[in-house]
Design an enzyme around this catalytic site. Structure first.
Site, PDB file in Angstrom:
ATOM      1  N   HIS A  79      13.922  59.618  10.749  1.00 50.12           N
ATOM      2  CA  HIS A  79      14.675  60.298  10.166  1.00 50.12           C
ATOM      3  C   HIS A  79      16.065  60.571   9.598  1.00 50.12           C
ATOM      4  O   HIS A  79      16.793  59.544   9.264  1.00 50.12           O
ATOM      5  CB  HIS A  79      15.197  59.854  11.798  1.00 50.12           C
ATOM      6  CG  HIS A  79      14.412  60.168  13.069  1.00 50.12           C
ATOM      7  ND1 HIS A  79      15.412  60.343  14.668  1.00 50.12           N
ATOM      8  CD2 HIS A  79      13.448  60.678  13.396  1.00 50.12           C
ATOM      9  CE1 HIS A  79      14.359  61.031  15.564  1.00 50.12           C
ATOM     10  NE2 HIS A  79      13.074  60.755  14.781  1.00 50.12           N
ATOM     11  N   TYR A 208      23.138  61.948  20.469  1.00 49.95           N
ATOM     12  CA  TYR A 208      24.560  61.363  20.746  1.00 49.95           C
ATOM     13  C   TYR A 208      25.512  62.036  21.763  1.00 49.95           C
ATOM     14  O   TYR A 208      26.252  62.311  20.603  1.00 49.95           O
ATOM     15  CB  TYR A 208      25.163  59.716  19.896  1.00 49.95           C
ATOM     16  CG  TYR A 208      24.372  58.947  19.375  1.00 49.95           C
ATOM     17  CD1 TYR A 208      23.876  59.234  18.444  1.00 49.95           C
ATOM     18  CD2 TYR A 208      24.009  58.129  20.484  1.00 49.95           C
ATOM     19  CE1 TYR A 208      22.739  57.825  18.289  1.00 49.95           C
ATOM     20  CE2 TYR A 208      23.559  57.164  19.605  1.00 49.95           C
ATOM     21  CZ  TYR A 208      22.993  57.165  18.568  1.00 49.95           C
ATOM     22  OH  TYR A 208      21.850  56.108  18.297  1.00 49.95           O
ATOM     23  N   PRO A 300      25.018  48.519  22.904  1.00 55.33           N
ATOM     24  CA  PRO A 300      23.598  49.474  21.533  1.00 55.33           C
ATOM     25  C   PRO A 300      23.511  50.734  21.002  1.00 55.33           C
ATOM     26  O   PRO A 300      22.932  50.951  20.433  1.00 55.33           O
ATOM     27  CB  PRO A 300      22.739  49.916  23.214  1.00 55.33           C
ATOM     28  CG  PRO A 300      23.369  50.075  24.282  1.00 55.33           C
ATOM     29  CD  PRO A 300      24.563  48.838  24.060  1.00 55.33           C
ATOM     30  N   LYS A 304      21.581  48.378  16.529  1.00 54.36           N
ATOM     31  CA  LYS A 304      22.492  47.313  15.002  1.00 54.36           C
ATOM     32  C   LYS A 304      21.501  46.086  15.610  1.00 54.36           C
ATOM     33  O   LYS A 304      20.796  45.412  15.154  1.00 54.36           O
ATOM     34  CB  LYS A 304      23.612  47.594  15.178  1.00 54.36           C
ATOM     35  CG  LYS A 304      24.219  49.060  14.184  1.00 54.36           C
ATOM     36  CD  LYS A 304      24.062  48.638  12.620  1.00 54.36           C
ATOM     37  CE  LYS A 304      23.927  49.567  12.508  1.00 54.36           C
ATOM     38  NZ  LYS A 304      23.099  50.388  11.503  1.00 54.36           N
ATOM     39  N   TYR A 392      25.351  53.274  10.022  1.00 54.71           N
ATOM     40  CA  TYR A 392      24.706  53.984  10.860  1.00 54.71           C
ATOM     41  C   TYR A 392      22.706  53.782   9.479  1.00 54.71           C
ATOM     42  O   TYR A 392      22.222  53.098  10.926  1.00 54.71           O
ATOM     43  CB  TYR A 392      24.264  55.546  11.162  1.00 54.71           C
ATOM     44  CG  TYR A 392      23.346  55.580  12.509  1.00 54.71           C
ATOM     45  CD1 TYR A 392      24.069  55.643  13.920  1.00 54.71           C
ATOM     46  CD2 TYR A 392      22.052  55.911  12.485  1.00 54.71           C
ATOM     47  CE1 TYR A 392      23.206  55.638  14.915  1.00 54.71           C
ATOM     48  CE2 TYR A 392      21.196  56.347  13.382  1.00 54.71           C
ATOM     49  CZ  TYR A 392      21.806  55.917  14.409  1.00 54.71           C
ATOM     50  OH  TYR A 392      20.724  55.947  15.671  1.00 54.71           O
TER      51      TYR A 392
HETATM   52  C1  PHB Z   1      17.065  53.832  21.938  1.00 59.20           C
HETATM   53  O1  PHB Z   1      16.148  54.268  21.407  1.00 59.20           O
HETATM   54  O2  PHB Z   1      16.430  52.907  23.030  1.00 59.20           O
HETATM   55  C2  PHB Z   1      18.221  53.474  21.328  1.00 59.20           C
HETATM   56  C3  PHB Z   1      17.965  54.224  20.279  1.00 59.20           C
HETATM   57  C4  PHB Z   1      19.443  54.682  19.350  1.00 59.20           C
HETATM   58  C5  PHB Z   1      20.576  53.493  20.159  1.00 59.20           C
HETATM   59  C6  PHB Z   1      19.893  52.589  21.440  1.00 59.20           C
HETATM   60  C7  PHB Z   1      18.959  52.772  21.870  1.00 59.20           C
HETATM   61  O3  PHB Z   1      21.621  54.079  19.569  1.00 59.20           O
END
Ligand code: PHB
Ligand code: APR
Length: 406
Positions: A79, A208, A300, A304, A392
């Site tokens: 990505h 997000y 989460p 990280k 990130y």
């Molecule tokens: C996930 O795909 O479980 C996931 C992806 C990004 C995040 C947290 C969890 O920031």
């Protein structure tokens, strides 16, 4: 099928067969260092845990170095950016452009764990699964030991070092004498309700979402498997959330275009996880060295956790290589300081991203307005966007370290 007869002596005893313990085992094997892993659960149980799935370049490189990157490159999704949704408008964070060509890999932690387990089994390395009453002792001496019970028999394994890779609730950190450890902790006033489904992801990249109804995240495991999350009160129970209720709530937090394209279906898994920031200092006590969730937890947001565990393990494998190959304790001596710089930077970013994207019950109108101003600034400042992007994709190894430690 993953069990084998228990040995009595090894160089490194690894407690915990999560991604940290398994990756360490693989790197040590490649360096010719003998290690045994002792795990409380069964292999199937370990594989049943669903966790985040975004790998930084540093983690991809390390999995390659460990010889387990083949399937990740075949099936993982690269990505080059992600979206942030705020006040009905999506803003793309172009990671590639903002970081001079970097990207992340979307590949589930379950798959990373499976690849590591398969590699370990193929080589015939020893992993003791379903070990009961695991305890550690004598790590202030030259000959620490790990004990456990299995099939009604007690076992004792002597070693040069213990690697505590047994997660947040493990026994390694808890075995350190009180007073020798400082713990920093922040618990957030909400949780994440996650749902996994065999449906087409709503978008080709992650979204997000900061909405008036709370945070949401649209993630994925493949082009046919989606992972979604909703911010929920800590008092919520997963049984209260039918699949229909989940999809309805998610739709309400999305922009009209995403809501319209949301592909729904029965959940494969649904669970609620609390959010926590936690660091234990130091990460080494004599010949016990902690790695991964045993030493630190991040919320989460930003994914990280696994990446931090991977870099701890890289530094730990390097420390053991220096000890056995160069007869130097420098790597072991510097391990904790070296990890903690990186850990605190990831803690800062994960806390900041969490604070930016969630609704906090006690923030009040002032807090809400400040959060909105911060998002407005972010979307209109190249410098702020660059800061998000570089964190990130993950700060480079050695970032800010002195040459002596690098
Ligand atoms: C996930 O795909 O479980 C996931 C992806 C990004 C995040 C947290 C969890 O920031
Ligand atoms: N004895 C032996 N094993 C134990 C014990 C014990 N007393 N207690 C816990 N374990 C095992 C757990 O069953 C688990 O398999 O240690 C393992 C720890 O694995 P994880 O919790 O996955 O931690 P870690 O390997 O550090 O992985 C870090 O996992 O939680 C995510 O965000 C985190 O992605 C990051 C990654």
């Amino acid at each position: 099928m993953y069990n084998s007869t228990a040995p009595k002596r090894t160089q490194v005893a690894i407690v915990g067969a999560g991604p940290a313990g398994l990756l360490l085992g693989q790197l040590l094997h490649r360096a010719g260092i003998d290690a045994v892993i002792v795990e409380r659960q069964s292999a199937d149980y370990v594989l049943g845990r669903i966790r985040a799935g975004v790998l930084e370049q540093v983690t991809m490189d390390l999995l390659d170095e460990a010889g387990v990157g083949r399937r990740m490159h075949q099936e993982g999704l690269l990505h080059a950016g992600f979206d942030m949704l705020f006040k009905g408008q999506r803003h793309r964070i172009d990671l590639n452009h903002l970081t001079g060509g970097q990207q992340v890999m979307v590949y589930g932690q379950t798959e990373v764990t499976r690849d590591l387990m398969d590699a370990r089994q193929a080589i015939g390395l020893t992993t003791i699964y379903e070990a009961q009453d695991v305890s550690i002792d004598d790590f202030d001496s030259q000959l620490p030991c790990v004990r456990w019970r299995k099939d009604g028999q007690m076992h004792e394994l002597r070693c040069d070092f213990i690697a505590g890779c047994d997660g947040f609730h493990g026994i390694c950190r808890a075995s350190v004498p009180a007073g020798a450890i400082t713990e920093y902790e922040k618990v957030y006033p909400f949780g994440w309700l996650g749902l996994l489904a065999d449906t087409r992801p709503v978008h080709h990249e992650l979204i997000y979402v900061n909405s008036a109804r709370g945070f949401a995240l649209c993630s994925q495991r493949s082009q046919t498997r989606s992972r979604y999350y909703l911010q929920v009160p800590l008092s919520d129970r997963v049984e209260q959330w039918s699949d229909t209720a989940f999809w309805d709530e998610l739709r309400l937090r999305l922009d009209p275009q995403a809501a319209e394209h949301l592909d729904t279906g029965p959940s494969l898994e649904k669970s609620i996880a609390p959010l926590r920031s936690f660091v234990a200092e130091p990460m080494r006590f004599g010949r016990l060295l902690l790695a991964g969730d045993a030493a630190h937890i991040v919320p989460p947001t930003g994914a990280k956790g696994l990446n931090l565990a991977a870099t701890d393990v890289k530094y730990l494998a390097q420390a053991f290589c220096q000890f056995y190959q160069e007869h130097s304790t420098a790597g072991v001596d510097h391990y904790s300081d070296r990890c903690l710089r990186r850990v605190w930077r990831a803690e800062r970013f994960s806390w900041w991203f969490t604070s930016l994207m969630h609704r906090f019950p006690d923030s009040g109108e002032m807090g809400q307005k400040l959060q909105e101003a911060e998002l407005d600034y972010l979307f209109h400042s190249q410098a702020a966007l660059q800061s998000v992007a570089e964190n990130y994709v993950g700060l480079p190894l050695g970032f800010g370290e002195s040459a002596a430690l690098g």
